[in-house]
Each structure stands twice: as structure tokens, then as C-alpha cells.
Design a protein around this motif. Structure first.
Motif, PDB file in Angstrom:
ATOM      1  N   LEU A 177     -61.283-142.077  -4.364  1.00 59.44           N
ATOM      2  CA  LEU A 177     -61.914-141.814  -5.656  1.00 59.44           C
ATOM      3  C   LEU A 177     -61.687-140.394  -6.153  1.00 59.44           C
ATOM      4  O   LEU A 177     -61.237-140.178  -7.279  1.00 59.44           O
ATOM      5  CB  LEU A 177     -63.413-142.108  -5.581  1.00 59.44           C
ATOM      6  N   TRP A 178     -61.987-139.423  -5.318  1.00 58.32           N
ATOM      7  CA  TRP A 178     -61.910-138.033  -5.786  1.00 58.32           C
ATOM      8  C   TRP A 178     -60.458-137.580  -5.966  1.00 58.32           C
ATOM      9  O   TRP A 178     -60.144-136.850  -6.918  1.00 58.32           O
ATOM     10  CB  TRP A 178     -62.669-137.110  -4.829  1.00 58.32           C
ATOM     11  N   ASN A 179     -59.566-138.062  -5.085  1.00 62.04           N
ATOM     12  CA  ASN A 179     -58.137-137.782  -5.278  1.00 62.04           C
ATOM     13  C   ASN A 179     -57.660-138.331  -6.614  1.00 62.04           C
ATOM     14  O   ASN A 179     -56.928-137.665  -7.365  1.00 62.04           O
ATOM     15  CB  ASN A 179     -57.311-138.402  -4.147  1.00 62.04           C
ATOM     16  N   ASP A 180     -58.080-139.560  -6.911  1.00 65.02           N
ATOM     17  CA  ASP A 180     -57.670-140.187  -8.163  1.00 65.02           C
ATOM     18  C   ASP A 180     -58.256-139.445  -9.367  1.00 65.02           C
ATOM     19  O   ASP A 180     -57.574-139.251 -10.381  1.00 65.02           O
ATOM     20  CB  ASP A 180     -58.107-141.653  -8.193  1.00 65.02           C
ATOM     21  N   LEU A 181     -59.514-139.037  -9.263  1.00 63.81           N
ATOM     22  CA  LEU A 181     -60.149-138.345 -10.385  1.00 63.81           C
ATOM     23  C   LEU A 181     -59.459-137.017 -10.699  1.00 63.81           C
ATOM     24  O   LEU A 181     -59.180-136.712 -11.868  1.00 63.81           O
ATOM     25  CB  LEU A 181     -61.625-138.107 -10.085  1.00 63.81           C
ATOM     26  N   PHE A 182     -59.180-136.233  -9.670  1.00 61.80           N
ATOM     27  CA  PHE A 182     -58.509-134.951  -9.914  1.00 61.80           C
ATOM     28  C   PHE A 182     -57.073-135.164 -10.385  1.00 61.80           C
ATOM     29  O   PHE A 182     -56.552-134.401 -11.200  1.00 61.80           O
ATOM     30  CB  PHE A 182     -58.557-134.068  -8.667  1.00 61.80           C
ATOM     31  N   ARG A 183     -56.433-136.228  -9.882  1.00 62.47           N
ATOM     32  CA  ARG A 183     -55.068-136.550 -10.340  1.00 62.47           C
ATOM     33  C   ARG A 183     -55.098-136.958 -11.811  1.00 62.47           C
ATOM     34  O   ARG A 183     -54.251-136.527 -12.612  1.00 62.47           O
ATOM     35  CB  ARG A 183     -54.495-137.672  -9.472  1.00 62.47           C
TER      36      ARG A 183
END
Length: 379
Positions: A177-183
Motif C-alpha cells: 500500500l505505502w509503496n504504491d501510494l508514494f509511487r
């Protein structure tokens, strides 16, 4: 004729997780999603003949194509093929929207598909082509947002989601989730810099998007949710009404379209589903109240004995879900900025960004307070 690719398929219940390799037909053909249906038909026919040798000599007149649904990233088509014997074969062709690889990890999707299919979810993968896939046809109708709040349907969605979250998909089980959000944030920032609108008012709104503020909000939300120790599951991540189908005659519910699927937090998946009660019009007054949420949680936590769920488990999932509710708004807000740049589909992505981000800001204080109060009582 199309080639074949190997797809690893976990045989659920056979050999305790032994793996088999399934050959899936593959074609390099790409089909323009913006074409009208009459111009798309000969290309779809050619695709079917390229992928499946048994239909290579079937006349084009034996193919019938119709739109099943027109989402805001994909186009779903129903293909009927009448063979010389008189048999009718039904397929579903899913055409990806342009540049959807900016927001969707297709490798991750194809890795998960066979395992989800083996566990009884979605349609069977039959073929892959340049900008889409061919799957078996499901004899069912797509739900509307209002269907999801019907008690019997909501309970069945909860039971199926419990089962879905039990599926093991190979690869890293780290939540994405957080990787995707920052990406998404990085890609959205780039998209915003390159996007220009003819409408000066729309351009001014676009230039007002507070990317630094959003980055800070994501970080704060990540820190808060980390304290909740939410279970990590393989999540659907896009359980809106358009990805839920039901056969009314048999009473069977289907989850479809796993392109956003990844390991994530169970509360995020449930919260994202609750947010979708609002539909694309974003009428968030339709978000389920606490009583409706608790009914859903009971069927999710203990599908066989929903009334046996302890109160403390209900409260914990309520807090978890309504904190991750905020992450869902930011996710799809950023997604909308990227789509505004790359999508050719007629949808007001800019307005959708503001609808989702404004709802985030509206709910932020209450959701943070619920989580912080709960955590303080645990100490």
C-alpha cells in the motif's frame, strides 16, 4: 498463430500446495480501445483466431460482440462464437486502458490470477494479448452501488472476502500500500507538471493540487496505521460494484478484475469497499453506518457463526477499517491525477481527484480521533 506462455498455478487442495505449470495462449495483437464496436469486431475476431486454433476457420459472421461494461480504465466485451456444429461458446475480452501500466503491475496481476482462480474466484484465464486478456464468461450481472448495501448481499460479500483473504499468492508478502501510494504521488507530480487544460478555470484547479501536503498526510497516516498492527492479506484493493457480479438464479456472487490486487492490510480492503458504496458520483452519505459495518464484520470474521464474534474483535476491526478509509481516498485521488494525463476515456478525472481528496480532509480528524482514542485505551 499465438504462442504460449507458462503460468504457475497452485493446485489448491491437491498435493498440499504442489504447483503445476499451465500453458496459456499468448498473442502480440493489440486492439485500440477507442474504436467503435463495429470497427473493433474484425480485430477481436482476428485475435480469437490467433489465440485459439479451433476457431481459425470459423467465419466472421459467426462471431457476435457486445459491450458488457465500460469502466473508467478498462473495456469489457462479451464474445459469442457459433461453431459449425451449432455450439455457442462465450468468452470475455478485457481491453486495458492506455498507459494503465503506470498504475497497475501487470506482472503481479498475472502471477496472482491462477491462484485466485484455483480458489474459486473470478473467471478462468484463457489467453493473453498485447493490451488485454481473454477469460471465461460468467453468467451473471454486475452489481450497482446500491446493491452492495442490501443485507443479504453485503453478508455474502463479507463471507467471500474472508475466503479471498485466505488465498496465498507466491512472492513477497510485504504490504504494498505505502509503496504504491508514494509511487502514485511521484507519478502524479510528473503528470501534473506535463498536463495542460484549455479551460483556464480547470487549469487553475489543477495547479492548486498540494503535492507536498499530500506527501505529509501519507506519512502521518502510515505512522498511525502502523500502531494498529493490522493483519496483512492478499487484498483485492478495488472491490467496487463493477467488480462484483451475481447470478440471481443461483444466488452466486463473483469477485472479478484483480488488476489492483496485492498484499495489503485487511482493513484497507474492507474500507476501500465501503467507500465504493458512494459510486463514481461520490455520494459519501452512503458510506455504511456503524451498525451496518458491524454486521459486515461479523460475517467476515466468523462466516459460520457471525453472532459469536466478540465485541472487542468488532471494535478493533472498526477502528482499523475507518483509519484505512483515509488511505483509500488518497490512493484513488492520486490515481485520478495520473489518469487525467494518460486516459482517453471520457471521465472527469480532475473532479474525481478533488471529490476524493476533499472527502479525505473532511473525514481526517474524526478517523484519526477514533484510532488515537482506541490506542490510548490499549495502553
Amino acid at each position: 498463430m499465438g504462442e504460449e506462455v507458462k503460468v504457475s498455478d497452485a493446485l489448491i487442495g491437491v498435493g498440499q500446495g504442489s504447483e503445476a505449470v499451465v500453458a496459456i495462449p499468448c498473442s502480440s495483437i493489440q486492439i485500440d480501445i477507442s474504436l467503435p464496436l463495429d470497427r473493433m469486431k474484425p480485430r477481436i475476431v482476428n485475435l480469437c483466431k490467433d489465440l485459439f486454433a479451433k476457431w481459425s476457420s470459423v467465419d466472421e459472421s459467426c462471431f457476435t460482440i457486445e459491450t458488457v461494461s465500460g469502466g473508467i480504465t478498462n473495456l469489457l466485451l462479451k464474445v459469442s462464437i457459433r461453431e459449425n456444429s451449432g455450439n455457442i461458446n462465450l468468452l470475455t475480452v478485457r481491453l486495458y486502458g492506455p498507459d494503465t501500466d503506470l498504475v497497475i503491475d501487470r506482472k503481479r496481476e498475472l502471477q496472482a490470477l491462477p491462484h485466485l482462480s484455483a480458489a474459486g474466484f473470478g473467471a478462468k484465464l484463457l489467453g493473453i494479448f498485447g493490451n488485454g486478456m481473454v477469460q471465461s464468461f460468467l453468467d451473471a450481472r454486475t452489481l450497482s452501488p446500491s446493491d452492495m448495501s442490501i443485507t443479504e448481499i453485503a453478508s455474502e460479500i463479507a463471507r467471500q472476502l474472508h475466503k479471498f483473504h485466505k488465498v496465498a499468492v507466491p512472492g513477497s508478502t510485504e504490504p504494498q500500500l505505502w509503496n504504491d501510494l508514494f509511487r502514485f504521488l511521484d507519478k502524479a507530480s510528473v503528470a501534473a507538471a506535463a498536463l495542460k487544460f484549455d479551460d483556464s478555470g480547470k487549469q487553475a484547479r489543477y495547479e492548486s493540487i498540494p503535492f507536498q501536503e499530500i506527501r505529509a498526510e501519507i506519512s502521518k497516516l502510515k505512522d498511525l496505521t502502523a500502531l494498529l498492527n493490522a493483519p496483512v492479506v492478499f487484498a483485492h484493493n478495488d472491490l467496487l460494484s463493477g467488480n462484483l457480479m451475481i447470478n440471481d438464479k443461483e444466488g452466486r456472487l463473483y469477485f472479478i478484475d484483480f488488476e489492483y490486487g496485492s498484499y495489503s492490510y485487511r482493513g484497507y480492503d474492507i474500507a476501500n469497499h465501503f467507500n465504493e458504496y458512494a459510486g463514481f458520483d461520490c455520494d459519501f452519505s452512503l458510506y455504511p453506518d456503524k451498525e451496518a459495518q458491524y454486521d459486515f464484520f461479523r460475517s467476515y470474521l466468523q462466516p459460520q457463526k457471525p453472532h459469536k464474534v466478540p465485541d472487542h474483535d468488532l471494535e478493533a476491526l472498526f477502528v482499523e477499517t475507518n483509519t484505512f478509509r483515509l488511505a483509500s481516498h488518497i490512493y484513488w485521488a492520486l490515481w485520478a491525477i495520473i489518469q487525467a494525463k494518460v486516459s482517453s476515456i471520457d471521465f472527469d478525472y480532475l473532479s474525481y481527484f478533488f471529490l476524493r481528496y476533499n472527502e479525505y480532509k473532511k473525514q481526517r480528524e474524526a478517523c484519526f480521533s477514533i484510532a488515537q482514542d482506541y490506542l490510548s485505551r490499549l495502553k
